[in-house]
Design a protein around this motif. Structure first.
Motif, mmCIF file in Angstrom:
data_model
loop_
_atom_site.group_PDB
_atom_site.id
_atom_site.type_symbol
_atom_site.label_atom_id
_atom_site.label_comp_id
_atom_site.label_asym_id
_atom_site.label_seq_id
_atom_site.Cartn_x
_atom_site.Cartn_y
_atom_site.Cartn_z
ATOM 1 N N VAL A 234 88.378 100.454 -22.668
ATOM 2 C CA VAL A 234 88.188 99.556 -21.525
ATOM 3 C C VAL A 234 87.631 98.239 -22.056
ATOM 4 O O VAL A 234 86.620 98.228 -22.765
ATOM 5 C CB VAL A 234 87.215 100.147 -20.480
ATOM 6 C CG1 VAL A 234 86.968 99.133 -19.356
ATOM 7 C CG2 VAL A 234 87.759 101.457 -19.916
ATOM 8 N N ILE A 236 86.008 94.838 -20.827
ATOM 9 C CA ILE A 236 85.358 94.257 -19.652
ATOM 10 C C ILE A 236 85.221 92.757 -19.865
ATOM 11 O O ILE A 236 84.556 92.315 -20.817
ATOM 12 C CB ILE A 236 83.975 94.880 -19.435
ATOM 13 C CG1 ILE A 236 84.075 96.403 -19.356
ATOM 14 C CG2 ILE A 236 83.323 94.317 -18.178
ATOM 15 C CD1 ILE A 236 82.739 97.096 -19.597
ATOM 16 N N GLU A 264 92.342 99.330 -20.766
ATOM 17 C CA GLU A 264 92.226 98.907 -19.379
ATOM 18 C C GLU A 264 91.410 97.615 -19.385
ATOM 19 O O GLU A 264 90.351 97.557 -20.003
ATOM 20 C CB GLU A 264 91.497 99.965 -18.554
ATOM 21 C CG GLU A 264 92.239 101.268 -18.388
ATOM 22 C CD GLU A 264 93.426 101.120 -17.433
ATOM 23 O OE1 GLU A 264 93.332 100.297 -16.495
ATOM 24 O OE2 GLU A 264 94.423 101.820 -17.635
ATOM 25 N N VAL A 266 89.307 94.980 -17.179
ATOM 26 C CA VAL A 266 88.646 94.828 -15.883
ATOM 27 C C VAL A 266 87.769 93.585 -15.924
ATOM 28 O O VAL A 266 87.111 93.310 -16.928
ATOM 29 C CB VAL A 266 87.817 96.087 -15.540
ATOM 30 C CG1 VAL A 266 86.780 96.371 -16.607
ATOM 31 C CG2 VAL A 266 87.152 95.957 -14.180
ATOM 32 N N ARG A 267 87.804 92.831 -14.842
ATOM 33 C CA ARG A 267 86.975 91.633 -14.746
ATOM 34 C C ARG A 267 85.810 91.906 -13.797
ATOM 35 O O ARG A 267 86.014 92.429 -12.702
ATOM 36 C CB ARG A 267 87.783 90.444 -14.241
ATOM 37 C CG ARG A 267 88.737 89.905 -15.280
ATOM 38 C CD ARG A 267 89.522 88.709 -14.750
ATOM 39 N NE ARG A 267 90.335 88.157 -15.814
ATOM 40 C CZ ARG A 267 89.949 87.195 -16.638
ATOM 41 N NH1 ARG A 267 88.747 86.663 -16.489
ATOM 42 N NH2 ARG A 267 90.734 86.760 -17.596
ATOM 43 N N ILE A 268 84.625 91.545 -14.241
ATOM 44 C CA ILE A 268 83.432 91.683 -13.411
ATOM 45 C C ILE A 268 82.735 90.329 -13.347
ATOM 46 O O ILE A 268 82.445 89.718 -14.383
ATOM 47 C CB ILE A 268 82.482 92.763 -13.960
ATOM 48 C CG1 ILE A 268 83.156 94.134 -13.873
ATOM 49 C CG2 ILE A 268 81.152 92.759 -13.212
ATOM 50 C CD1 ILE A 268 82.283 95.285 -14.325
ATOM 51 N N THR A 286 83.077 99.388 -10.010
ATOM 52 C CA THR A 286 84.218 98.826 -10.737
ATOM 53 C C THR A 286 84.345 99.460 -12.118
ATOM 54 O O THR A 286 85.449 99.804 -12.565
ATOM 55 C CB THR A 286 84.064 97.298 -10.872
ATOM 56 O OG1 THR A 286 83.990 96.720 -9.572
ATOM 57 C CG2 THR A 286 85.229 96.690 -11.627
ATOM 58 N N LEU A 287 83.213 99.642 -12.786
ATOM 59 C CA LEU A 287 83.236 100.273 -14.107
ATOM 60 C C LEU A 287 83.662 101.737 -14.019
ATOM 61 O O LEU A 287 84.399 102.234 -14.885
ATOM 62 C CB LEU A 287 81.848 100.170 -14.747
ATOM 63 C CG LEU A 287 81.417 98.764 -15.158
ATOM 64 C CD1 LEU A 287 79.936 98.756 -15.543
ATOM 65 C CD2 LEU A 287 82.261 98.252 -16.327
ATOM 66 N N ALA A 289 85.689 103.020 -11.838
ATOM 67 C CA ALA A 289 87.133 103.043 -11.625
ATOM 68 C C ALA A 289 87.884 102.819 -12.936
ATOM 69 O O ALA A 289 88.903 103.465 -13.206
ATOM 70 C CB ALA A 289 87.521 101.980 -10.595
ATOM 71 N N SER A 290 87.381 101.925 -13.768
ATOM 72 C CA SER A 290 88.038 101.675 -15.054
ATOM 73 C C SER A 290 87.907 102.884 -15.974
ATOM 74 O O SER A 290 88.829 103.194 -16.742
ATOM 75 C CB SER A 290 87.456 100.424 -15.721
ATOM 76 O OG SER A 290 86.125 100.639 -16.150
#
Length: 299
Positions: A234, A236, A264, A266-268, A286-287, A289-290
């Protein structure tokens, strides 16, 4: 300056003594910061906060009538999670003269920001509570509960902590070796290691923070080659990119899209975990889910 432009020194001195006495009763945890009020003492009614993290907690915990001013950043939805709450609240720019003019009975500051202003306010006897930078869930809870006591809203603080704690229930303290790996990359190539709230959230989501495993302490820069070598499951991206900046260039480099591990991505928003408040629950979800997506791709 004359008249109302000066705070009442006697009141500043009295409240300052009270805060100092209460400080000795507070938790020894370094992130606790805020202090309890003595029994029977009236809640402060002219509170001023001096940084965004203080703004976000104050606006959620105190009654509107208790707040004399927050910083101008609280109204900026690009940075603040309480822009709506701050819309009608007077603002300041953390300058000593404007804060003294507000005649506060409590000032909330950050331990590592606006130090010159804090020092000057102390010299004139302003009662100040300093917030630390929490790194663990326990630190977050202690800080919220401590500030709740300081502003006379302990029940509201307890409810906030209960909601946060509920979101973290059932999370592994230390993900096992089979857990998906993660790496956070911020503008200019910064990542985070152990001893940070971001690391706590990554771990709570069931991910192994490669920044921590690489023995990075707090923050440090990582190269594109370093990201490829670590091959996270992942990736991030800690950025909003609300305006063009060279700091974001690394995040769009073709190498990111060609990482062999095909992570994966993911943007936070930094708004969700720069400050320690209830918004960290959104970052956690969110984390999580990733992490589920990464586990689903594991052969």
């Amino acid at each position: 300056m004359r008249g109302a432009r000066h705070p009442r020194p006697a009141r500043f001195a009295a409240v300052g003594v009270l805060a100092a006495a209460a400080l000795s009763m507070a938790s020894a945890a370094p992130a606790a910061g805020p202090v309890a009020r003595a029994p029977g003492t009236a809640a402060p009614g002219r509170i001023v906060s001096m940084n965004l993290c203080a703004d976000e907690l104050l606006l959620r915990l105190a009654d509107p009538g208790q707040i004399a001013a927050v910083t101008y950043l609280a109204r900026d939805p690009r940075q603040s999670t309480v822009a709506t709450l701050a819309r009608d609240v007077p603002v300041n720019r953390a300058q000593a003269e404007e804060i003294v003019r507000l005649d506060p009975d409590l000032v909330i500051a950050g331990r590592y920001t606006t130090r010159a202003t804090v020092d000057m306010l102390r010299r004139v006897g302003a009662p100040i509570v300093e917030l630390d930078v929490p790194a663990t869930l326990s630190d977050v809870e202690d800080q919220i509960l401590g500030l709740g006591r300081a502003v006379g809203q302990p029940a509201r603080a307890g409810e906030m902590v209960a909601r946060i704690r509920s979101a973290f229930d059932g999370t592994p303290r230390v993900p096992g070796p089979e857990a998906p790996t993660a790496l956070m990359v911020a503008p200019n190539g910064f990542t985070v290691g152990s001893g940070s709230l971001v690391d706590t959230l990554i771990t709570a989501a069931g991910l192994r923070n490669l920044g921590a495993e690489a023995r990075f302490a707090h923050q440090r820069r990582i190269s594109l080659e370093g990201i490829v070598r670590l091959a996270p499951d992942v990736l991030i991206i800690d950025a909003d990119e609300t305006s063009p900046a060279r700091a974001y260039e690394m995040l769009h480099h073709p190498v990111i899209a060609a990482i062999p591990s095909r992570p994966e991505v993911v943007r936070i928003s930094p708004r969700l975990w720069t400050c320690a408040g209830p918004q960290i629950v959104e970052a956690l979800e969110t984390l999580r889910a990733s992490a589920r997506a990464a586990r689903g791709r594991t052969p």
